[in-house]
Design a protein around this motif. Structure first.
Motif, PDB file in Angstrom:
ATOM      1  N   SER A   1       5.413   2.967  -3.351  1.00 60.25           N
ATOM      2  CA  SER A   1       5.053   3.837  -4.470  1.00 60.25           C
ATOM      3  C   SER A   1       6.093   4.921  -4.709  1.00 60.25           C
ATOM      4  O   SER A   1       6.146   5.510  -5.790  1.00 60.25           O
ATOM      5  CB  SER A   1       3.715   4.512  -4.167  1.00 60.25           C
ATOM      6  OG  SER A   1       3.883   5.446  -3.101  1.00 60.25           O
TER       7      SER A   1
ATOM      8  N   GLU B   1      13.984  -0.940  -1.501  1.00 63.29           N
ATOM      9  CA  GLU B   1      12.739  -1.696  -1.675  1.00 63.29           C
ATOM     10  C   GLU B   1      13.094  -3.134  -2.063  1.00 63.29           C
ATOM     11  O   GLU B   1      13.975  -3.357  -2.882  1.00 63.29           O
ATOM     12  CB  GLU B   1      11.877  -1.026  -2.752  1.00 63.29           C
ATOM     13  CG  GLU B   1      10.661  -1.811  -3.219  1.00 63.29           C
ATOM     14  CD  GLU B   1       9.668  -2.118  -2.102  1.00 63.29           C
ATOM     15  OE1 GLU B   1       9.223  -1.199  -1.409  1.00 63.29           O
ATOM     16  OE2 GLU B   1       9.354  -3.322  -1.921  1.00 63.29           O
TER      17      GLU B   1
ATOM     18  N   ASP C   1      17.239  -6.106   0.484  1.00 60.35           N
ATOM     19  CA  ASP C   1      16.521  -6.337   1.729  1.00 60.35           C
ATOM     20  C   ASP C   1      16.904  -5.221   2.707  1.00 60.35           C
ATOM     21  O   ASP C   1      18.052  -5.125   3.142  1.00 60.35           O
ATOM     22  CB  ASP C   1      16.925  -7.712   2.288  1.00 60.35           C
ATOM     23  CG  ASP C   1      16.256  -8.007   3.618  1.00 60.35           C
ATOM     24  OD1 ASP C   1      15.547  -7.113   4.149  1.00 60.35           O
ATOM     25  OD2 ASP C   1      16.426  -9.137   4.119  1.00 60.35           O
ATOM     26  N   GLY C   2      15.934  -4.379   3.021  1.00 64.43           N
ATOM     27  CA  GLY C   2      16.190  -3.218   3.881  1.00 64.43           C
ATOM     28  C   GLY C   2      16.660  -3.571   5.285  1.00 64.43           C
ATOM     29  O   GLY C   2      17.156  -2.697   6.004  1.00 64.43           O
TER      30      GLY C   2
ATOM     31  N   THR D   1       0.833  -1.209   0.000  1.00 63.36           N
ATOM     32  CA  THR D   1       0.000   0.000   0.000  1.00 63.36           C
ATOM     33  C   THR D   1       0.864   1.255   0.000  1.00 63.36           C
ATOM     34  O   THR D   1       2.003   1.233   0.455  1.00 63.36           O
ATOM     35  CB  THR D   1      -0.901   0.061   1.267  1.00 63.36           C
ATOM     36  OG1 THR D   1      -0.076  -0.060   2.430  1.00 63.36           O
ATOM     37  CG2 THR D   1      -1.946  -1.034   1.271  1.00 63.36           C
TER      38      THR D   1
ATOM     39  N   LEU E   1       9.378  -7.544   5.641  1.00 62.83           N
ATOM     40  CA  LEU E   1       9.702  -8.930   5.303  1.00 62.83           C
ATOM     41  C   LEU E   1      11.191  -9.051   5.031  1.00 62.83           C
ATOM     42  O   LEU E   1      11.908  -8.050   4.988  1.00 62.83           O
ATOM     43  CB  LEU E   1       8.898  -9.358   4.079  1.00 62.83           C
ATOM     44  CG  LEU E   1       7.378  -9.247   4.213  1.00 62.83           C
ATOM     45  CD1 LEU E   1       6.694  -9.536   2.880  1.00 62.83           C
ATOM     46  CD2 LEU E   1       6.833 -10.157   5.308  1.00 62.83           C
TER      47      LEU E   1
ATOM     48  N   GLU F   1      15.339   5.542   3.739  1.00 64.91           N
ATOM     49  CA  GLU F   1      13.994   4.993   3.877  1.00 64.91           C
ATOM     50  C   GLU F   1      14.025   3.496   3.556  1.00 64.91           C
ATOM     51  O   GLU F   1      14.597   3.104   2.541  1.00 64.91           O
ATOM     52  CB  GLU F   1      13.020   5.683   2.917  1.00 64.91           C
ATOM     53  CG  GLU F   1      11.625   5.058   2.977  1.00 64.91           C
ATOM     54  CD  GLU F   1      10.678   5.482   1.858  1.00 64.91           C
ATOM     55  OE1 GLU F   1       9.480   5.610   2.125  1.00 64.91           O
ATOM     56  OE2 GLU F   1      11.139   5.678   0.715  1.00 64.91           O
TER      57      GLU F   1
ATOM     58  N   GLY G   1      11.604   0.593   2.452  1.00 68.95           N
ATOM     59  CA  GLY G   1      10.255   0.367   1.918  1.00 68.95           C
ATOM     60  C   GLY G   1       9.823   1.481   0.985  1.00 68.95           C
ATOM     61  O   GLY G   1       8.978   2.303   1.317  1.00 68.95           O
TER      62      GLY G   1
HETATM   63  N1  SAH Z   1       6.872   4.382   1.715  1.00 70.64           N
HETATM   64  C1  SAH Z   1       5.894   3.705   0.891  1.00 70.64           C
HETATM   65  C2  SAH Z   1       5.084   2.721   1.704  1.00 70.64           C
HETATM   66  C3  SAH Z   1       5.034   1.417   0.999  1.00 70.64           C
HETATM   67  S1  SAH Z   1       4.422   0.050   1.928  1.00 70.64           S
HETATM   68  C4  SAH Z   1       5.035   4.685   0.133  1.00 70.64           C
HETATM   69  O1  SAH Z   1       5.122   5.902   0.409  1.00 70.64           O
HETATM   70  O2  SAH Z   1       4.304   4.274  -0.759  1.00 70.64           O
HETATM   71  C5  SAH Z   1       5.925  -0.672   2.522  1.00 70.64           C
HETATM   72  C6  SAH Z   1       6.909  -1.166   1.512  1.00 70.64           C
HETATM   73  O3  SAH Z   1       7.956  -1.807   2.255  1.00 70.64           O
HETATM   74  C7  SAH Z   1       6.395  -2.217   0.542  1.00 70.64           C
HETATM   75  O4  SAH Z   1       6.609  -1.786  -0.770  1.00 70.64           O
HETATM   76  C8  SAH Z   1       7.226  -3.464   0.859  1.00 70.64           C
HETATM   77  O5  SAH Z   1       7.560  -4.235  -0.273  1.00 70.64           O
HETATM   78  C9  SAH Z   1       8.474  -2.849   1.475  1.00 70.64           C
HETATM   79  N2  SAH Z   1       9.255  -3.747   2.324  1.00 70.64           N
HETATM   80  C10 SAH Z   1       8.843  -4.645   3.239  1.00 70.64           C
HETATM   81  N3  SAH Z   1       9.892  -5.277   3.811  1.00 70.64           N
HETATM   82  C11 SAH Z   1      11.022  -4.748   3.245  1.00 70.64           C
HETATM   83  C12 SAH Z   1      12.416  -4.995   3.403  1.00 70.64           C
HETATM   84  N4  SAH Z   1      12.908  -5.906   4.251  1.00 70.64           N
HETATM   85  N5  SAH Z   1      13.265  -4.269   2.658  1.00 70.64           N
HETATM   86  C13 SAH Z   1      12.822  -3.340   1.767  1.00 70.64           C
HETATM   87  N6  SAH Z   1      11.517  -3.073   1.568  1.00 70.64           N
HETATM   88  C14 SAH Z   1      10.620  -3.761   2.300  1.00 70.64           C
END
Ligand code: SAH
Length: 224
Positions: free
Chosen positions: A102, A120, A147-148, A72, A220, A97, A99
């Protein structure tokens, strides 16, 4: 800042117009967002560009919306609140950041700080986000498909770190990549019980406080 997203996005009609963004800002203010710098950026950032056209008419409602692959775009109030927390003790130079999703949160940050680094794990989402950054001429965002949980070691330390996916705790590597006096904001806790948490680093101590209740998709591991 308003010039940043200038004319090209000022012709939107109906719910993608400037009026819709002004209404959103008024609502965020009523709901407790105080930082004028943050409200200004929300006023000028075209959120409808960060979601699927089919949902664009809802872009300026204060809700999270699906962006595909089970993820989302965060609710505007949450983006505003996290941004407010990241800049309340001075504008950080570089922000990491975790994740990208979008790309909306990264775009909001890019209007305020020198350099945004965003990681991401889902390549398809990252590709779409990069396209948006290019179209909006946001040149101070660097992206990485990874992987973040491991952060971005070669660019550390960061003055500020924001996680936009929720885990039970902050990965140790991210705490280590936070600069002294830096601030990290993350949703922490299990689904249904997450709290927005602010962590300040004082040399080798990390001081944490819990703020509002929030709802995020899970943090994740691994790549997709
Ligand atoms: N900041 C985004 C929010 C997206 S939702 C926005 O403004 O739209 C969170 C995101 O975190 C998802 O796209 C998901 O794939 C990502 N995510 C989850 N675990 C992650 C990880 N370990 N490393 C990188 N990204 C991750």
């Amino acid at each position: 800042m308003s010039a940043l997203f200038g004319a090209a996005h000022n012709h939107g009609s109906g719910m993608t117009s400037q009026r819709a963004r002004d209404r959103l800002v008024a609502r965020l203010r009523e709901d407790g967002i105080k930082d004028a710098r943050v409200l200004d950026v929300i006023r000028t950032t075209p959120r409808h560009v960060f979601i699927d056209e089919a949902l664009a008419s809802r872009a300026y409602e204060d809700v999270a919306l699906p962006i595909g692959l089970g993820q989302t775009i965060s609710q505007p109030w949450v983006v505003a609140r996290m941004t407010e927390l990241l800049i309340e003790h001075g504008i950080p130079k570089c922000v990491l950041e975790i994740g990208t999703g979008s790309g909306y949160q990264a775009a909001v940050l890019a209007a305020l700080v020198d350099q945004v680094y965003t990681v991401e794990r889902i390549e398809e989402l990252l590709r779409a986000a990069r396209r948006r950054f290019r179209n909006l001429k946001l040149e101070n965002i660097r992206t990485r498909h990874d992987d973040g949980n491991i952060g971005w070691p070669s660019e550390a330390p960061f003055d500020a770190i924001v996680l936009t996916a929720a885990g039970e705790s902050v990965p140790r590597k991210l705490l280590d990549q936070l600069a002294p006096q830096g601030v990290l904001v993350a949703p922490l806790g299990s689904p249904g019980k997450q709290k927005l948490t602010r962590i300040r680093r004082e040399s080798d101590e990390w001081l944490s406080d819990e703020l509002e209740e929030v709802s995020f998709v899970p943090l994740l591991g691994g790549l997709s």
